[in-house]
Scaffold this motif. Structure first.
Motif, PDB file in Angstrom:
ATOM      1  N   TYR A   1      12.271   0.453  -3.751  1.00  0.00           N
ATOM      2  CA  TYR A   1      11.802   0.630  -2.399  1.00  0.00           C
ATOM      3  C   TYR A   1      12.615   1.886  -1.833  1.00  0.00           C
ATOM      4  O   TYR A   1      11.756   3.149  -1.429  1.00  0.00           O
ATOM      5  CB  TYR A   1      11.953  -0.462  -1.407  1.00  0.00           C
ATOM      6  CG  TYR A   1      11.585  -0.118  -0.053  1.00  0.00           C
ATOM      7  CD1 TYR A   1      10.004  -0.095   0.385  1.00  0.00           C
ATOM      8  CD2 TYR A   1      12.384   0.434   0.862  1.00  0.00           C
ATOM      9  CE1 TYR A   1       9.680   0.289   1.642  1.00  0.00           C
ATOM     10  CE2 TYR A   1      12.013   0.829   2.157  1.00  0.00           C
ATOM     11  CZ  TYR A   1      10.587   0.983   2.585  1.00  0.00           C
ATOM     12  OH  TYR A   1      10.314   1.184   3.613  1.00  0.00           O
TER      13      TYR A   1
ATOM     14  N   LEU B   1      -4.980  -5.876  -7.422  1.00  0.00           N
ATOM     15  CA  LEU B   1      -3.786  -5.673  -6.788  1.00  0.00           C
ATOM     16  C   LEU B   1      -3.515  -4.450  -6.503  1.00  0.00           C
ATOM     17  O   LEU B   1      -2.876  -3.936  -5.634  1.00  0.00           O
ATOM     18  CB  LEU B   1      -2.444  -6.707  -7.053  1.00  0.00           C
ATOM     19  CG  LEU B   1      -2.643  -8.183  -6.617  1.00  0.00           C
ATOM     20  CD1 LEU B   1      -1.498  -8.755  -7.389  1.00  0.00           C
ATOM     21  CD2 LEU B   1      -2.521  -8.360  -5.177  1.00  0.00           C
TER      22      LEU B   1
ATOM     23  N   ARG C   1      -4.385  -2.065  -3.683  1.00  0.00           N
ATOM     24  CA  ARG C   1      -3.383  -2.192  -2.544  1.00  0.00           C
ATOM     25  C   ARG C   1      -1.956  -1.242  -2.559  1.00  0.00           C
ATOM     26  O   ARG C   1      -1.781  -0.605  -1.921  1.00  0.00           O
ATOM     27  CB  ARG C   1      -3.172  -3.608  -2.287  1.00  0.00           C
ATOM     28  CG  ARG C   1      -4.291  -4.542  -1.699  1.00  0.00           C
ATOM     29  CD  ARG C   1      -3.852  -5.890  -1.380  1.00  0.00           C
ATOM     30  NE  ARG C   1      -2.831  -6.082  -0.327  1.00  0.00           N
ATOM     31  CZ  ARG C   1      -2.023  -7.129  -0.454  1.00  0.00           C
ATOM     32  NH1 ARG C   1      -2.174  -8.234  -1.471  1.00  0.00           N
ATOM     33  NH2 ARG C   1      -1.017  -7.087   0.333  1.00  0.00           N
ATOM     34  N   LEU C   2      -1.607  -1.170  -3.824  1.00  0.00           N
ATOM     35  CA  LEU C   2      -0.325  -0.564  -4.002  1.00  0.00           C
ATOM     36  C   LEU C   2      -0.782   0.990  -3.915  1.00  0.00           C
ATOM     37  O   LEU C   2       0.164   1.705  -3.512  1.00  0.00           O
ATOM     38  CB  LEU C   2       0.358  -1.119  -5.363  1.00  0.00           C
ATOM     39  CG  LEU C   2       1.689  -0.323  -5.569  1.00  0.00           C
ATOM     40  CD1 LEU C   2       2.604  -0.592  -4.219  1.00  0.00           C
ATOM     41  CD2 LEU C   2       2.426  -0.778  -6.719  1.00  0.00           C
TER      42      LEU C   2
ATOM     43  N   ALA D   1      -0.872   2.057  -0.334  1.00  0.00           N
ATOM     44  CA  ALA D   1       0.119   1.988   0.293  1.00  0.00           C
ATOM     45  C   ALA D   1       1.237   3.400  -0.146  1.00  0.00           C
ATOM     46  O   ALA D   1       1.785   3.868   0.640  1.00  0.00           O
ATOM     47  CB  ALA D   1       1.198   0.596   0.100  1.00  0.00           C
TER      48      ALA D   1
ATOM     49  N   VAL E   1       4.308  -6.159  -7.786  1.00  0.00           N
ATOM     50  CA  VAL E   1       3.404  -5.522  -6.877  1.00  0.00           C
ATOM     51  C   VAL E   1       3.494  -6.245  -5.685  1.00  0.00           C
ATOM     52  O   VAL E   1       3.587  -5.604  -4.738  1.00  0.00           O
ATOM     53  CB  VAL E   1       2.168  -5.629  -7.481  1.00  0.00           C
ATOM     54  CG1 VAL E   1       1.078  -4.773  -6.559  1.00  0.00           C
ATOM     55  CG2 VAL E   1       1.921  -4.599  -8.692  1.00  0.00           C
ATOM     56  N   GLU E   2       3.309  -7.654  -5.581  1.00  0.00           N
ATOM     57  CA  GLU E   2       3.401  -8.286  -4.478  1.00  0.00           C
ATOM     58  C   GLU E   2       4.619  -8.303  -3.769  1.00  0.00           C
ATOM     59  O   GLU E   2       4.751  -7.994  -2.433  1.00  0.00           O
ATOM     60  CB  GLU E   2       3.430  -9.805  -4.811  1.00  0.00           C
ATOM     61  CG  GLU E   2       1.718 -10.086  -5.047  1.00  0.00           C
ATOM     62  CD  GLU E   2       1.528 -11.492  -5.719  1.00  0.00           C
ATOM     63  OE1 GLU E   2       2.491 -12.313  -6.077  1.00  0.00           O
ATOM     64  OE2 GLU E   2       0.200 -11.920  -5.403  1.00  0.00           O
TER      65      GLU E   2
ATOM     66  N   LEU F   1       4.710  -4.777  -2.240  1.00  0.00           N
ATOM     67  CA  LEU F   1       3.782  -4.652  -0.968  1.00  0.00           C
ATOM     68  C   LEU F   1       4.510  -5.250   0.284  1.00  0.00           C
ATOM     69  O   LEU F   1       4.509  -4.631   1.301  1.00  0.00           O
ATOM     70  CB  LEU F   1       2.560  -5.277  -1.347  1.00  0.00           C
ATOM     71  CG  LEU F   1       1.466  -4.357  -2.159  1.00  0.00           C
ATOM     72  CD1 LEU F   1       0.408  -5.244  -2.716  1.00  0.00           C
ATOM     73  CD2 LEU F   1       1.050  -3.096  -1.310  1.00  0.00           C
ATOM     74  N   ASN F   2       5.147  -6.368  -0.186  1.00  0.00           N
ATOM     75  CA  ASN F   2       5.847  -7.108   1.029  1.00  0.00           C
ATOM     76  C   ASN F   2       6.834  -6.277   1.669  1.00  0.00           C
ATOM     77  O   ASN F   2       7.057  -6.172   2.879  1.00  0.00           O
ATOM     78  CB  ASN F   2       6.182  -8.483   0.508  1.00  0.00           C
ATOM     79  CG  ASN F   2       4.995  -9.574   0.338  1.00  0.00           C
ATOM     80  OD1 ASN F   2       3.997  -9.367   0.837  1.00  0.00           O
ATOM     81  ND2 ASN F   2       5.363 -10.597  -0.272  1.00  0.00           N
TER      82      ASN F   2
ATOM     83  N   GLU G   1       5.295  -3.450   3.680  1.00  0.00           N
ATOM     84  CA  GLU G   1       4.634  -3.870   4.864  1.00  0.00           C
ATOM     85  C   GLU G   1       5.738  -4.276   5.928  1.00  0.00           C
ATOM     86  O   GLU G   1       5.638  -4.099   7.286  1.00  0.00           O
ATOM     87  CB  GLU G   1       3.695  -5.007   4.508  1.00  0.00           C
ATOM     88  CG  GLU G   1       2.287  -4.413   4.258  1.00  0.00           C
ATOM     89  CD  GLU G   1       1.514  -5.448   3.421  1.00  0.00           C
ATOM     90  OE1 GLU G   1       1.698  -6.778   3.614  1.00  0.00           O
ATOM     91  OE2 GLU G   1       0.653  -5.118   2.730  1.00  0.00           O
TER      92      GLU G   1
END
Lengths: 266, 322
Positions: A255, B212, B215-216, B219, B302-303, B306-307, B310
């Motif tokens: 990230y 999935l 969604r990435l 983002a 990925v999850e 994404l979290n 977000e």
């Protein structure tokens, strides 16, 4: 219906190992495989034969005699006859010389259709089908993703092709050269257990240039109009990656890296 | 003055015009006279960039009539004696160039991605062995230098504006029947993955969780791409396939999820600026060319990411409200 299938055996590219010190690809020990698109073409022909058993399929391959065990297996898979065009004088032929040799042989055959792959995995020029079609004066279509119908009485094939911007359906007058795109759904049939060691030698013909009778100046490097000057490994730039795991720490680091490089703009 | 003929494929007009750059690389800006063969109905800006433009008299020739177009190229070469004939390596271009080369008794190099010269000799570079090797090839004999060129490798920048002199070509006697177009369905106008700066690409390791990726991609303001395996299994359209047998891409960021990196796949991403690979096997070939290797399950990655994104967005919007 008589179909000629053009087949080529190529090294399995993923098995070629790279020698960084010598900057070469190590080709020895790499498994030879039937070019995947040629296999699709042949599987399509065998599918037609399954529906219409009077379909006659001849496979034609230019290869060293060492390819013989592979060719024998083609007969065991249902091909009616195999012709191996093999001569040491063919070594080094470019697509111009290769297609002229193939055309010389095909010109002696009676057929409705030539099936082949669009590209090969090794050279991958995709030029032989088109050059062959030109010498034989035949219509040509490559990149075929589906054979809709092939009817020798009507003298036409209907094929689906995926082009750059559109899907197209063409009708092609026979005889013609048809180049197929790889399709994993069309697989070659397995060899039946009882056929594993069947003697098929009577179904295989080996032809050298003595039979084809081409002038030596038309063969190999001498008969080629292009010449490879250099062959270099396109070495990848090896990086020194940061190693992470899929856990909170790994995700946080990815990230922040994305943020730092500007990929997380709102 | 050298003469260069460029075939304009009506399905790839801009890419065909860009092949003027090939002439420039071989003969220099002022060293050649350019000829366009515009056999189809579309030829874009060719009329203002070439010196001469051949147009088919009494109606256009469809690009799939490759036999007639090859005859037309031969006919023109007999009159104009081109030094080089350049054809885009499009679906039809790949059929036209070999047919024409055969008629002209000329050597042909396919899918060229690099051009050089050595004295008077033109050196053409092309990928071989699924992109693992680069072959430098020359044409021999007296014929023109002929090549098909991979689209979008060369761009004709800073063009010199011209007003092409139109030359009519009568192809009535050249027509060769044999192929008819029965149906044509344009592909949807989805964005081309080659235009995206960020690609989220999935392979065999994420085949069940392919949805999935979208969604990435959203983002990260990117697009979804796929390996050949996923496309062959029917889980993604061929238009988004990356690799030698799909599209050659050069994004700023390529995230490879569950992709081992076969030779043909890697050949398609060598110009990516950054690569992040997520794989259960950190010895997978793609890892050695990655900037970051994340070892583990792609879905969980990925999850998790994404979290994280977000959560951060929520926090930011909360901050703004305050």
């Amino acid at each position: 219906m008589r179909i000629l299938c053009l087949l080529k055996w190529v090294p399995d590219v993923d098995q070629l190992r790279y020698d960084r010190e010598r900057n070469i690809l190590i080709r020895e020990n790499a498994r030879l495989m039937l070019n995947p698109e040629d296999a699709t073409a042949m599987a399509t022909a065998l599918g037609l034969k399954r529906d219409a058993p009077d379909t006659y399929i001849e496979a034609v391959s230019m290869a060293p005699r060492g390819a013989m065990p592979h060719l024998e297996d083609l007969v065991r898979r249902g091909i009616d006859h195999v012709t191996l065009i093999s001569d040491p004088r063919h070594a080094g032929s470019d697509t111009w010389a290769t297609s002229r040799v193939l055309a010389r042989y095909l010109g002696t055959r009676d057929f409705d259709c030539v099936f082949c792959g669009t590209h090969t995995l090794d050279g991958g020029t995709g030029q032989v089908p088109a050059q062959l079609a030109e010498v034989l004066g035949l219509p040509l279509m490559v990149g075929i993703c589906a054979l809709v119908k092939l009817i020798s009485q009507e003298g036409q094939a209907v094929v689906d092709v995926e082009g750059e911007t559109a899907m197209m359906r063409f009708s092609i007058a026979l005889p013609a050269v048809l180049g197929f795109q790889y399709s994993p759904e069309r697989k070659l049939p397995y060899i039946q257990y009882e056929d594993l060691n069947r003697d098929v030698s009577s179904r295989i013909t080996v032809l050298g240039n003595d039979k084809l009778g081409m002038d030596e100046s038309e063969l190999g490097l001498k008969g080629s109009l292009t010449q490879v000057r250099r062959l270099e490994v396109d070495a990848l730039e090896a990086k020194d990656p940061v190693l992470l795991r899929v856990d909170q720490d790994g995700i946080d680091k990815v990230y922040h890296w994305l943020e730092q490089k500007g990929f997380l703009q709102p | 003055m050298k003469r260069v003929l460029v075939y304009i494929d009506e399905d790839a007009v801009e890419d065909s015009i860009d092949l003027l750059e090939v002439g420039r690389l071989i003969y220099g800006d002022k060293g050649f006279c350019s000829y366009a063969l515009a056999a189809g109905v579309r030829y874009g800006a060719a009329g203002s960039l070439f010196d001469y433009m051949f147009q088919v008299k009494n109606g256009a020739l469809p690009n799939y009539d490759t036999a007639t177009i090859a005859r037309c190229i031969e006919f023109l070469h007999r009159i104009y004696c081109f030094d080089a004939i350049v054809v885009p390596a499009t679906h039809c271009g790949r059929m036209i160039a070999p047919r024409a080369a055969m008629r002209l008794h000329a050597g042909l190099v396919a899918d060229v991605t690099g051009i050089g010269t050595d004295g008077d000799e033109v050196l053409m570079v092309r990928p071989a062995f699924s992109g693992r090797m680069l072959a430098t090839v020359v044409c021999r004999g007296s014929g023109p230098v002929m090549m098909s060129v991979r689209p979008r490798v060369f761009t004709y920048e800073e063009p010199v504006l011209k007003s092409a002199e139109i030359i009519d070509v009568d192809v009535q006697d050249m027509k060769t029947p044999g192929i008819q177009l029965i149906e044509r369905r344009e592909k949807s106008e989805a964005r081309d993955i080659r235009t995206s700066e960020v690609l989220i690409s999935g392979g065999g390791g994420v085949i069940r969780d392919f949805h999935l990726l979208e969604r990435l991609a959203e983002a990260l303001h990117g697009m979804v791409a796929a390996s050949r395996k996923v496309v062959d299994m029917g889980k993604a359209p061929r238009a988004i396939q990356v690799g030698q047998s799909g599209k050659i891409v050069s994004p700023r960021l390529y995230i490879a999820l569950g992709i081992s990196g076969s030779a043909q796949h890697v050949a398609g991403i060598r110009d990516a600026e950054y690569i992040i690979s997520v794989n259960t096997n950190r010895q997978a070939p793609i890892c050695s060319m990655s900037d970051i290797v994340v070892e583990g399950d792609s879905r969980a990655f990925v999850e998790g990411l994404l979290n994280r994104i977000e959560a951060s967005n929520t926090q930011n919007s909360g901050d703004q409200k305050r």
